[in-house]
Design a protein around this motif. Sequence first.
Motif, PDB file in Angstrom:
ATOM      1  N   ASN A  66      81.258  31.957  61.223  1.00 52.06           N
ATOM      2  CA  ASN A  66      81.193  30.992  60.604  1.00 52.06           C
ATOM      3  C   ASN A  66      79.837  31.308  60.610  1.00 52.06           C
ATOM      4  O   ASN A  66      79.145  31.889  62.006  1.00 52.06           O
ATOM      5  CB  ASN A  66      80.792  29.388  60.646  1.00 52.06           C
ATOM      6  N   ILE A  67      78.938  31.002  59.633  1.00 49.98           N
ATOM      7  CA  ILE A  67      77.365  30.980  59.934  1.00 49.98           C
ATOM      8  C   ILE A  67      77.012  30.147  60.770  1.00 49.98           C
ATOM      9  O   ILE A  67      77.328  28.980  59.934  1.00 49.98           O
ATOM     10  CB  ILE A  67      76.278  30.970  57.862  1.00 49.98           C
ATOM     11  N   VAL A  97      74.751  34.946  63.158  1.00 49.08           N
ATOM     12  CA  VAL A  97      75.166  35.069  61.610  1.00 49.08           C
ATOM     13  C   VAL A  97      74.209  34.418  61.145  1.00 49.08           C
ATOM     14  O   VAL A  97      74.438  33.424  60.787  1.00 49.08           O
ATOM     15  CB  VAL A  97      76.492  34.418  61.403  1.00 49.08           C
ATOM     16  N   ILE A  98      73.739  34.703  59.845  1.00 51.78           N
ATOM     17  CA  ILE A  98      73.534  34.425  58.508  1.00 51.78           C
ATOM     18  C   ILE A  98      74.349  35.009  57.136  1.00 51.78           C
ATOM     19  O   ILE A  98      73.412  33.956  56.030  1.00 51.78           O
ATOM     20  CB  ILE A  98      71.977  34.592  58.278  1.00 51.78           C
ATOM     21  N   LYS A  99      74.890  35.428  57.421  1.00 50.83           N
ATOM     22  CA  LYS A  99      75.805  35.593  55.836  1.00 50.83           C
ATOM     23  C   LYS A  99      77.424  36.419  56.430  1.00 50.83           C
ATOM     24  O   LYS A  99      77.539  36.779  57.550  1.00 50.83           O
ATOM     25  CB  LYS A  99      75.633  37.245  55.412  1.00 50.83           C
ATOM     26  N   PHE A 100      78.004  35.743  55.345  1.00 55.16           N
ATOM     27  CA  PHE A 100      79.647  35.854  55.729  1.00 55.16           C
ATOM     28  C   PHE A 100      80.344  36.185  54.687  1.00 55.16           C
ATOM     29  O   PHE A 100      80.410  35.109  53.979  1.00 55.16           O
ATOM     30  CB  PHE A 100      79.970  35.265  56.882  1.00 55.16           C
ATOM     31  N   HIS A 101      81.534  37.241  54.667  1.00 60.00           N
ATOM     32  CA  HIS A 101      82.377  37.242  53.494  1.00 60.00           C
ATOM     33  C   HIS A 101      83.415  37.997  54.036  1.00 60.00           C
ATOM     34  O   HIS A 101      83.285  38.681  55.072  1.00 60.00           O
ATOM     35  CB  HIS A 101      81.718  38.377  52.402  1.00 60.00           C
ATOM     36  N   GLN A 102      84.595  37.226  54.186  1.00 64.12           N
ATOM     37  CA  GLN A 102      86.336  37.666  54.313  1.00 64.12           C
ATOM     38  C   GLN A 102      87.045  37.919  53.177  1.00 64.12           C
ATOM     39  O   GLN A 102      86.879  36.535  52.010  1.00 64.12           O
ATOM     40  CB  GLN A 102      86.357  36.511  55.227  1.00 64.12           C
ATOM     41  N   LYS A 103      87.546  38.594  53.198  1.00 63.01           N
ATOM     42  CA  LYS A 103      88.369  39.177  52.132  1.00 63.01           C
ATOM     43  C   LYS A 103      89.814  38.108  52.608  1.00 63.01           C
ATOM     44  O   LYS A 103      90.212  37.862  53.466  1.00 63.01           O
ATOM     45  CB  LYS A 103      89.033  40.560  51.745  1.00 63.01           C
ATOM     46  N   GLU A 104      90.859  38.583  51.703  1.00 64.56           N
ATOM     47  CA  GLU A 104      92.305  38.057  51.655  1.00 64.56           C
ATOM     48  C   GLU A 104      92.567  38.902  53.210  1.00 64.56           C
ATOM     49  O   GLU A 104      93.587  37.493  53.304  1.00 64.56           O
ATOM     50  CB  GLU A 104      92.843  37.721  50.896  1.00 64.56           C
ATOM     51  N   LYS A 126      82.737  41.192  56.593  1.00 65.19           N
ATOM     52  CA  LYS A 126      81.426  41.212  56.581  1.00 65.19           C
ATOM     53  C   LYS A 126      80.112  40.401  57.077  1.00 65.19           C
ATOM     54  O   LYS A 126      80.265  38.908  57.142  1.00 65.19           O
ATOM     55  CB  LYS A 126      81.060  41.553  55.589  1.00 65.19           C
ATOM     56  N   PHE A 145      76.118  48.756  57.596  1.00 66.18           N
ATOM     57  CA  PHE A 145      74.989  47.428  57.100  1.00 66.18           C
ATOM     58  C   PHE A 145      76.212  45.876  57.353  1.00 66.18           C
ATOM     59  O   PHE A 145      74.894  45.131  57.215  1.00 66.18           O
ATOM     60  CB  PHE A 145      75.254  47.275  55.838  1.00 66.18           C
TER      61      PHE A 145
END
Lengths: 179, 182
Positions: free
Chosen positions: B81-82, B101-108, B113, B134
């Motif tokens: 988690n951010i 952590v300041i940014k978090f992306h998760q695909k299905e 990221k 990156f």
Amino acid sequence: MYSLWTRLHAIFAFTLSSLTAMTFLFFLSTAFHQYTTDVKLGTGKVVVKSVPDYTVSRDELDLGVITFDIDANLTDLFNWNVKELFVYLAAEYQTKDNQINQVVLWDKIIQRGQSGIVSAKNVHSKYYFWDDGRGLRQTPVKLSLNWNVIPNAGLLPNFAGQGEHTFIFPAEYAKGARA
Amino acid sequence: MSLLSMIGVSDEIRRMSFRQIAFQVLNFLMIVASALMIWKGLMVLTGSGSPIVVVLSGSMEPAFQRGDLLFLTNYEKDPVNIGDIVVFKIDGRDIPIVHRVIKFHQKEDGTMKILTKGDNNSVNDRGLYAPGQFWLDRKDIVGRARGFVPYVGWLTICMNDFPRLKYFVLGTLGLFVVLRRE
């Protein structure tokens, strides 16, 4: 038998074990404390743009540009085992590409002894609100104010303030480079 | 006769001292083994390859200072988690980094990221990552900071900065264990 050396050694060992025990009790005293309070959040301007993030690539990505208000009083969250609160405004949303998107838009460090009042009016985000792709248009975004408790010694829990705010980005890109 | 008895006596002494020596050596090995066992046991319990780390830089000030001790967990099921403070490794860098952590992306499909930043730094960590990198991936993360104790890490920092001190301390401790008569 009772030389200076053995006495020093005994004092040192006793000091060390009592300090350890006291630190442990200190940690136990606040280990189960719930650091929650009410928060008021709101948004002013909500715009989405299509701009390349050159730090990543030349491709254009969705960039959210918003202004927001925060009103919270975190003074009561401080107790004898809170050294610092790391307060951050989190944006959470879902897109076609990503199941989970979380972005920190703004943060503030409140140290012990400083004012616990967090008040922001019509403020721009501190960090760019880049999406991972082009998924911001017409997307509902949940804003929440969170804090990470840094103790003098103990656990490092994260808590969310009670009171979220949800807004939706417009369907059209805004014109102009920056706003 | 007297010679035999003398041999017998010295034999006895020799056997005694051999037992004593063996006992001391075993005692020493026991201490080393238990230390190793505790460390490896912590690894199993926390799921992290390095369950305890020492903060080496001031990039997380004022939360963490140099010399503070962090306890990490790295459970596979725990979501990232951010706002979490994570310890991560970068290819080509020996020393792991402790940042938030300041940014978090998760695909299905679970691909992640993760972008991090030090509280005391004005920019994010892309400049610290490997060239062309990156985002962090889940596999880059060694653990997440769960517990905090101040100052205790100074001992290991001193030992690492002054290797002679390390050998001196370890040597004295070892001598004490081997020579202690009880």
